[in-house]
Design a protein around this motif. Sequence first.
Motif, short mmCIF file in Angstrom:
data_model
loop_
_atom_site.label_atom_id
_atom_site.label_comp_id
_atom_site.label_asym_id
_atom_site.label_seq_id
_atom_site.Cartn_x
_atom_site.Cartn_y
_atom_site.Cartn_z
N VAL A 148 0.87 -1.19 0.00
CA VAL A 148 0.00 0.00 0.00
C VAL A 148 0.91 1.24 0.00
CG1 VAL A 148 -1.70 1.31 1.33
CG2 VAL A 148 -1.81 -1.19 1.30
N VAL A 149 0.71 2.14 -0.96
CA VAL A 149 1.53 3.36 -1.00
C VAL A 149 0.62 4.58 -1.16
CG1 VAL A 149 3.66 4.37 -1.88
CG2 VAL A 149 3.11 2.01 -2.44
N PHE A 150 0.78 5.53 -0.25
CA PHE A 150 0.01 6.78 -0.33
C PHE A 150 0.99 7.92 -0.65
CE2 PHE A 150 -3.89 5.91 2.64
CZ PHE A 150 -4.20 4.79 1.89
N PHE A 151 0.67 8.66 -1.70
CA PHE A 151 1.49 9.81 -2.09
C PHE A 151 0.66 11.07 -1.93
CE2 PHE A 151 3.18 6.39 -4.87
CZ PHE A 151 4.54 6.48 -4.60
N ASP A 152 1.09 11.98 -1.06
CA ASP A 152 0.33 13.22 -0.88
C ASP A 152 0.98 14.31 -1.73
OD1 ASP A 152 -1.42 15.12 -0.01
OD2 ASP A 152 -1.03 14.83 2.14
N GLU A 153 0.34 14.64 -2.82
CA GLU A 153 0.83 15.64 -3.80
C GLU A 153 2.26 15.35 -4.25
OE1 GLU A 153 -0.53 19.49 -3.51
OE2 GLU A 153 -2.35 18.91 -2.48
N PRO A 154 2.47 14.17 -4.81
CA PRO A 154 3.83 13.76 -5.20
C PRO A 154 4.45 14.64 -6.27
CG PRO A 154 2.20 12.27 -6.13
CD PRO A 154 1.48 13.15 -5.16
N THR A 155 3.63 15.21 -7.13
CA THR A 155 4.20 15.92 -8.28
C THR A 155 4.42 17.41 -8.02
OG1 THR A 155 1.96 16.11 -9.16
CG2 THR A 155 3.30 14.30 -10.00
N ALA A 156 4.07 17.88 -6.81
CA ALA A 156 4.29 19.29 -6.51
C ALA A 156 5.78 19.60 -6.61
CB ALA A 156 3.77 19.61 -5.11
N GLY A 157 6.14 20.53 -7.46
CA GLY A 157 7.54 20.93 -7.59
C GLY A 157 8.34 20.11 -8.60
N LEU A 158 7.73 19.11 -9.20
CA LEU A 158 8.47 18.31 -10.19
C LEU A 158 8.36 18.93 -11.58
CD1 LEU A 158 7.77 14.55 -9.39
CD2 LEU A 158 9.43 16.11 -8.39
N ASP A 159 9.45 18.88 -12.33
CA ASP A 159 9.41 19.40 -13.69
C ASP A 159 8.70 18.37 -14.60
OD1 ASP A 159 11.25 17.48 -14.68
OD2 ASP A 159 12.95 18.72 -14.11
N GLN A 176 1.08 -4.72 -8.36
CA GLN A 176 1.13 -5.45 -7.09
C GLN A 176 0.80 -4.59 -5.87
OE1 GLN A 176 3.98 -5.15 -8.97
NE2 GLN A 176 5.46 -4.08 -7.73
N ALA A 177 0.30 -3.37 -6.10
CA ALA A 177 0.07 -2.51 -4.92
C ALA A 177 -1.23 -1.72 -5.02
CB ALA A 177 1.24 -1.55 -4.76
N THR A 178 -1.64 -1.22 -3.87
CA THR A 178 -2.74 -0.26 -3.80
C THR A 178 -2.09 1.10 -3.67
OG1 THR A 178 -4.17 -1.84 -2.69
CG2 THR A 178 -4.72 0.48 -2.43
N VAL A 179 -2.39 1.98 -4.61
CA VAL A 179 -1.73 3.29 -4.62
C VAL A 179 -2.79 4.39 -4.54
CG1 VAL A 179 -0.16 4.79 -5.91
CG2 VAL A 179 0.06 2.31 -6.12
N LEU A 180 -2.59 5.31 -3.61
CA LEU A 180 -3.50 6.46 -3.50
C LEU A 180 -2.67 7.73 -3.70
CD1 LEU A 180 -6.40 7.48 -2.74
CD2 LEU A 180 -5.65 7.51 -0.37
N ILE A 181 -3.08 8.55 -4.67
CA ILE A 181 -2.32 9.75 -5.01
C ILE A 181 -3.22 10.97 -4.86
CG2 ILE A 181 -1.05 10.94 -6.86
CD1 ILE A 181 -0.67 8.18 -8.18
N SER A 182 -2.83 11.91 -4.01
CA SER A 182 -3.65 13.12 -3.90
C SER A 182 -3.06 14.22 -4.76
CB SER A 182 -3.72 13.60 -2.46
OG SER A 182 -2.63 14.43 -2.17
N THR A 183 -3.92 15.04 -5.31
CA THR A 183 -3.48 16.18 -6.10
C THR A 183 -4.66 17.10 -6.35
OG1 THR A 183 -2.40 16.85 -8.17
CG2 THR A 183 -3.92 15.02 -8.32
N HIS A 184 -4.38 18.33 -6.80
CA HIS A 184 -5.49 19.12 -7.32
C HIS A 184 -5.26 19.42 -8.78
CE1 HIS A 184 -2.73 22.28 -6.02
NE2 HIS A 184 -2.74 21.67 -4.86
N ILE A 185 -4.22 18.78 -9.33
CA ILE A 185 -3.95 18.93 -10.76
C ILE A 185 -4.45 17.68 -11.47
CG2 ILE A 185 -2.15 19.36 -12.49
CD1 ILE A 185 -0.47 20.36 -9.98
#
Length: 285
Positions: A148-159, A176-185
């Motif tokens: 299980v992997v949670f990413f809170d706004e992973p792409t903020a600041g990435l080019d 093989q995983a449950t992935v939760l990604i938060s963003t407003h983009i």
Amino acid sequence: MIRVDHLEKRFGKKVAVQDITLTLERGVYGLLGPNGAGKTTLMRTILGLYKPDGGQVRWGEANARGSDFSFGYLPQQFMAFEELTVEETLAYFATLKKIPKSQRNEEVARCLKLVRLTGEAKKKMGALSGGMVRRIGIAQALLGNPSVVFFDEPTAGLDPEERMNFKMCIAEIKKQATVLISTHIVSDVEGICDHILILHNGRLAATGTRKEIEEIARGKVWVVPAEAKRESTEGHWHLINVYEQDGQEWMRVLSGEQLAEGKLVQPNVEDGYFCCIRGIGGESR
Ligand SMILES: Nc1ncnc2c1ncn2[C@@H]1O[C@H](COP(=O)(O)OP(=O)(O)OP(=O)(O)O)[C@@H](O)[C@H]1O
Ligand SMILES: [Mg+2]
């Protein structure tokens, strides 16, 4: 599998998330919502970092967090010790995650490669750019191949190139995983998420596949000449975009009503998202 049942989290009198019921299975979930919607709070409450004020979270069949499940988490504010090198930082997280010493170096190297920072292994964290620190944050979340992997706004600041690389990392682990990604983009998750959760004012305003979220906006997405909007005194147009085509300025707007000068167009995920959070056509709760 994670089951969330009528979850609620308050901070004093402020209800940050309420009445959240959902199931997370294998696959990639996009958690969309404007600033303050409750994305971070929801993630942290599901992970057990906040104690819920109501409802419950069940991991697997029983309350099995920690036994059958390993999890990775990229916090919205990822920080690290400036004096440690990149390599030392990841080794430190690997230790916290109880990755056996014999596998630690190999695992650190694998995750560094995933975020394409192998060449920076010996650099001090304090000498990295903001986007690079973010990528180390992504790498530490992936240590140990968590289920299980949670990413809170992973792409903020990435080019743009690194946003693309992040998408490729996700495509690799999603089997093989449950992935939760938060963003407003919306465009950041549009291509990689199987499911979309739209959070608004602490509540789930809509959930569904990309197609289902698009359908929320069907019959409500219009393209109108820009001057028509300027001359209009109506207040129920929601502007999505302004662009130029064939020497004319156009506006993409959302409206639940027939627009005399407008042409109906195909909805996309972002249109569905805006319909939900702006309450167009009665979809928002
Ligand atoms: N530790 C806290 N103490 C008090 N209020 C909080 C705390 N954390 C969050 N809140 C409040 O709860 C609500 C939800 O905040 P949260 O950070 O979960 O939103 P978010 O969707 O992650 O927003 P953003 O897109 O800005 O990261 C907001 O009104 C926020 O002010
Ligand atoms: Mg947040």
